[in-house]
Design a protein around this motif. Structure first.
Motif, PDB file in Angstrom:
ATOM      1  N   HIS A  29      54.970  31.925  20.899  1.00  0.00           N
ATOM      2  CA  HIS A  29      54.615  32.487  22.084  1.00  0.00           C
ATOM      3  C   HIS A  29      54.621  31.159  23.251  1.00  0.00           C
ATOM      4  N   LEU A  30      54.078  30.124  22.736  1.00  0.00           N
ATOM      5  CA  LEU A  30      53.948  29.025  23.602  1.00  0.00           C
ATOM      6  C   LEU A  30      55.143  28.188  23.943  1.00  0.00           C
ATOM      7  N   SER A  31      55.879  28.443  22.736  1.00  0.00           N
ATOM      8  CA  SER A  31      57.433  27.585  22.840  1.00  0.00           C
ATOM      9  C   SER A  31      58.247  28.359  23.870  1.00  0.00           C
ATOM     10  N   GLY A  32      58.080  29.479  24.010  1.00  0.00           N
ATOM     11  CA  GLY A  32      58.721  30.383  25.234  1.00  0.00           C
ATOM     12  C   GLY A  32      57.974  30.091  26.466  1.00  0.00           C
ATOM     13  N   GLU A  33      56.837  30.043  26.489  1.00  0.00           N
ATOM     14  CA  GLU A  33      56.029  29.638  27.846  1.00  0.00           C
ATOM     15  C   GLU A  33      56.549  28.185  28.240  1.00  0.00           C
ATOM     16  N   LEU A  34      56.624  27.315  27.313  1.00  0.00           N
ATOM     17  CA  LEU A  34      56.916  25.795  27.698  1.00  0.00           C
ATOM     18  C   LEU A  34      58.582  25.846  28.442  1.00  0.00           C
ATOM     19  N   LEU A  35      59.435  26.693  27.725  1.00  0.00           N
ATOM     20  CA  LEU A  35      60.787  26.889  28.277  1.00  0.00           C
ATOM     21  C   LEU A  35      60.476  27.472  29.784  1.00  0.00           C
ATOM     22  N   LYS A  36      59.730  28.436  29.968  1.00  0.00           N
ATOM     23  CA  LYS A  36      59.599  28.840  31.290  1.00  0.00           C
ATOM     24  C   LYS A  36      59.266  28.043  32.115  1.00  0.00           C
ATOM     25  N   VAL A  37      58.130  27.042  31.908  1.00  0.00           N
ATOM     26  CA  VAL A  37      57.698  26.093  32.930  1.00  0.00           C
ATOM     27  C   VAL A  37      58.685  25.005  33.236  1.00  0.00           C
ATOM     28  N   MET A  38      59.235  24.589  32.070  1.00  0.00           N
ATOM     29  CA  MET A  38      60.453  23.368  32.075  1.00  0.00           C
ATOM     30  C   MET A  38      61.654  23.788  32.884  1.00  0.00           C
ATOM     31  N   THR A  39      62.084  25.054  32.800  1.00  0.00           N
ATOM     32  CA  THR A  39      63.217  25.401  33.487  1.00  0.00           C
ATOM     33  C   THR A  39      63.130  26.255  34.981  1.00  0.00           C
ATOM     34  N   GLY A  40      62.158  26.923  34.836  1.00  0.00           N
ATOM     35  CA  GLY A  40      61.679  27.685  36.135  1.00  0.00           C
ATOM     36  C   GLY A  40      62.158  29.002  36.014  1.00  0.00           C
ATOM     37  N   ILE A  41      62.490  29.575  34.626  1.00  0.00           N
ATOM     38  CA  ILE A  41      62.778  31.013  34.573  1.00  0.00           C
ATOM     39  C   ILE A  41      61.714  32.060  34.444  1.00  0.00           C
ATOM     40  N   ASP A  42      61.892  33.141  34.688  1.00  0.00           N
ATOM     41  CA  ASP A  42      60.927  34.151  34.593  1.00  0.00           C
ATOM     42  C   ASP A  42      61.272  35.303  33.678  1.00  0.00           C
ATOM     43  N   ILE A  43      60.839  35.074  32.319  1.00  0.00           N
ATOM     44  CA  ILE A  43      61.131  35.782  31.202  1.00  0.00           C
ATOM     45  C   ILE A  43      59.605  36.248  30.706  1.00  0.00           C
ATOM     46  N   VAL A  44      59.614  37.600  30.148  1.00  0.00           N
ATOM     47  CA  VAL A  44      58.441  38.278  29.710  1.00  0.00           C
ATOM     48  C   VAL A  44      58.197  38.379  28.434  1.00  0.00           C
ATOM     49  N   ASN A  45      56.987  37.631  27.939  1.00  0.00           N
ATOM     50  CA  ASN A  45      56.668  37.769  26.498  1.00  0.00           C
ATOM     51  C   ASN A  45      56.171  39.225  26.090  1.00  0.00           C
ATOM     52  N   VAL A  46      56.955  39.446  24.875  1.00  0.00           N
ATOM     53  CA  VAL A  46      56.413  40.937  24.415  1.00  0.00           C
ATOM     54  C   VAL A  46      55.708  40.512  23.104  1.00  0.00           C
ATOM     55  N   PRO A  47      54.573  40.381  23.042  1.00  0.00           N
ATOM     56  CA  PRO A  47      53.712  39.949  21.782  1.00  0.00           C
ATOM     57  C   PRO A  47      53.585  40.927  20.587  1.00  0.00           C
ATOM     58  N   TYR A  48      53.819  40.672  19.443  1.00  0.00           N
ATOM     59  CA  TYR A  48      53.681  41.533  18.231  1.00  0.00           C
ATOM     60  C   TYR A  48      52.584  41.157  17.347  1.00  0.00           C
ATOM     61  N   ARG A  49      52.312  42.053  16.256  1.00  0.00           N
ATOM     62  CA  ARG A  49      51.186  41.783  15.445  1.00  0.00           C
ATOM     63  C   ARG A  49      52.260  40.965  14.152  1.00  0.00           C
ATOM     64  N   GLY A  50      52.805  39.753  14.565  1.00  0.00           N
ATOM     65  CA  GLY A  50      53.434  39.164  13.347  1.00  0.00           C
ATOM     66  C   GLY A  50      54.973  39.026  13.621  1.00  0.00           C
ATOM     67  N   ALA A  51      55.543  38.045  12.823  1.00  0.00           N
ATOM     68  CA  ALA A  51      57.172  38.128  13.308  1.00  0.00           C
ATOM     69  C   ALA A  51      58.120  39.278  12.606  1.00  0.00           C
ATOM     70  N   ALA A  52      57.514  39.774  11.620  1.00  0.00           N
ATOM     71  CA  ALA A  52      58.240  41.037  10.910  1.00  0.00           C
ATOM     72  C   ALA A  52      58.629  42.098  11.878  1.00  0.00           C
ATOM     73  N   PRO A  53      57.665  42.630  12.481  1.00  0.00           N
ATOM     74  CA  PRO A  53      57.902  43.678  13.610  1.00  0.00           C
ATOM     75  C   PRO A  53      58.652  43.202  14.700  1.00  0.00           C
TER      76      PRO A  53
END
Length: 292
Positions: free
Chosen positions: A152-176
């Protein structure tokens, strides 16, 4: 406190029954995969079964709370991931103090994440994805194993460093999360490498970059995100630990040191999942990494 003779006897007999290893995410995720590999080795070495228990929820905090509230006798251990350090700053009122209530045993891997997309997304490189995201602000979702996890934070870091607006969809783990990305319901995913690498190698998911500073041995043809976004890096350590209570658990902990090192040596010497789980690191680095 136990007398020295009693503590020595306790250490000599440990473990004398099954040990429960709590993994705070569902089966099929990175922590689960690694725990089962190391747990099998430890079961063979100690002659007692190491039982993996998946207890997911709240970004890994449900399982960790369960482990830390168990009897401090060495028979319940917890898989510790970067989410535990992240949660300490993300959640102001956790029902436990991770640093105070846990006792580290060993680090088992330096964790690398990977950014990947469904093959239907019209982006074959990270540069193309960034351009596509800038042309479609707020319209691209990315899946993650949960709020406060390192993907999740890896994605947020990319957003901050590139200025893109993408939306996190959190799941209860990697498998789902992976299931929905494979089905095309979510176009992109940040994930720990162990749970995604098989899908990448099978061509089911298209990797755009790894979060390590440089390319990694397991996926040498996949560029580091830093090759497109200079300075980007998101790596973390994972390990496992015991509940702690006034030093009574010290004899049990003493039995772990050579065996945890042996488990890492077995994996590094050619375990079938070696390239999937990355490189092991010493327990002292695991502890200092959590405290950092």
């Amino acid at each position: 406190m136990l007398p020295a003779s009693a503590m020595s006897a306790q250490a000599d007999k440990y473990p004398s029954r099954p040990v429960h290893w709590i993994v705070s995410f569902p089966a099929g995720g990175a922590n689960d995969i690694v725990a089962r590999v190391i747990g099998q080795y430890l079961s063979n070495y100690f002659g007692e079964q190491f039982v993996i228990e998946n207890r997911a929820g709240a970004g890994g905090n449900v399982g960790m709370e369960s482990a830390l509230k168990s009897a401090p006798d060495g028979y319940t251990i917890a898989f510790v991931g970067p989410n535990n350090a992240i949660s300490a700053t993300l959640y102001p009122r956790l029902p436990f103090d991770f640093l105070r209530d846990s006792d580290p045993i060993a680090g088992v891997m330096q964790l690398t994440n990977v950014m990947e997309v469904h093959p239907s997304l019209p982006t074959k490189t990270l540069a193309e994805f960034i351009a596509y995201a800038k042309a479609n602000p707020g319209k691209i979702n990315f899946a993650s194993p949960g709020v406060g996890t390192s993907p999740h934070l890896s994605g947020e870091l990319l957003k901050v460093m590139t200025g893109i607006d993408i939306v996190n969809v959190p799941y209860r783990g990697a498998a789902p999360a992976i299931t929905d990305v494979l089905a095309g319901r979510v176009p992109a995913l940040f994930d720990n490498l162990p749970s995604s690498i098989a899908h990448i190698r099978n061509g089911e998911l298209r990797p755009l970059g790894v979060t390590a500073a440089k390319r990694i041995r397991a996926l040498p043809d996949v560029p580091a995100i830093a090759e497109t976004v200079p300075g980007y890096e998101a790596q973390s350590s994972s390990g496992f630990g015991l509940g702690r209570s006034d030093g009574a658990i010290a004899p049990c902990r003493a039995r772990w040191r050579p065996d945890a090192d042996g488990a890492r040596r077995v994996r590094k010497a050619g375990n079938r999942r070696d390239q999937e789980v990355g490189q092991g690191d010493p327990g002292r680095q695991y502890q200092s990494g959590i405290e950092a």
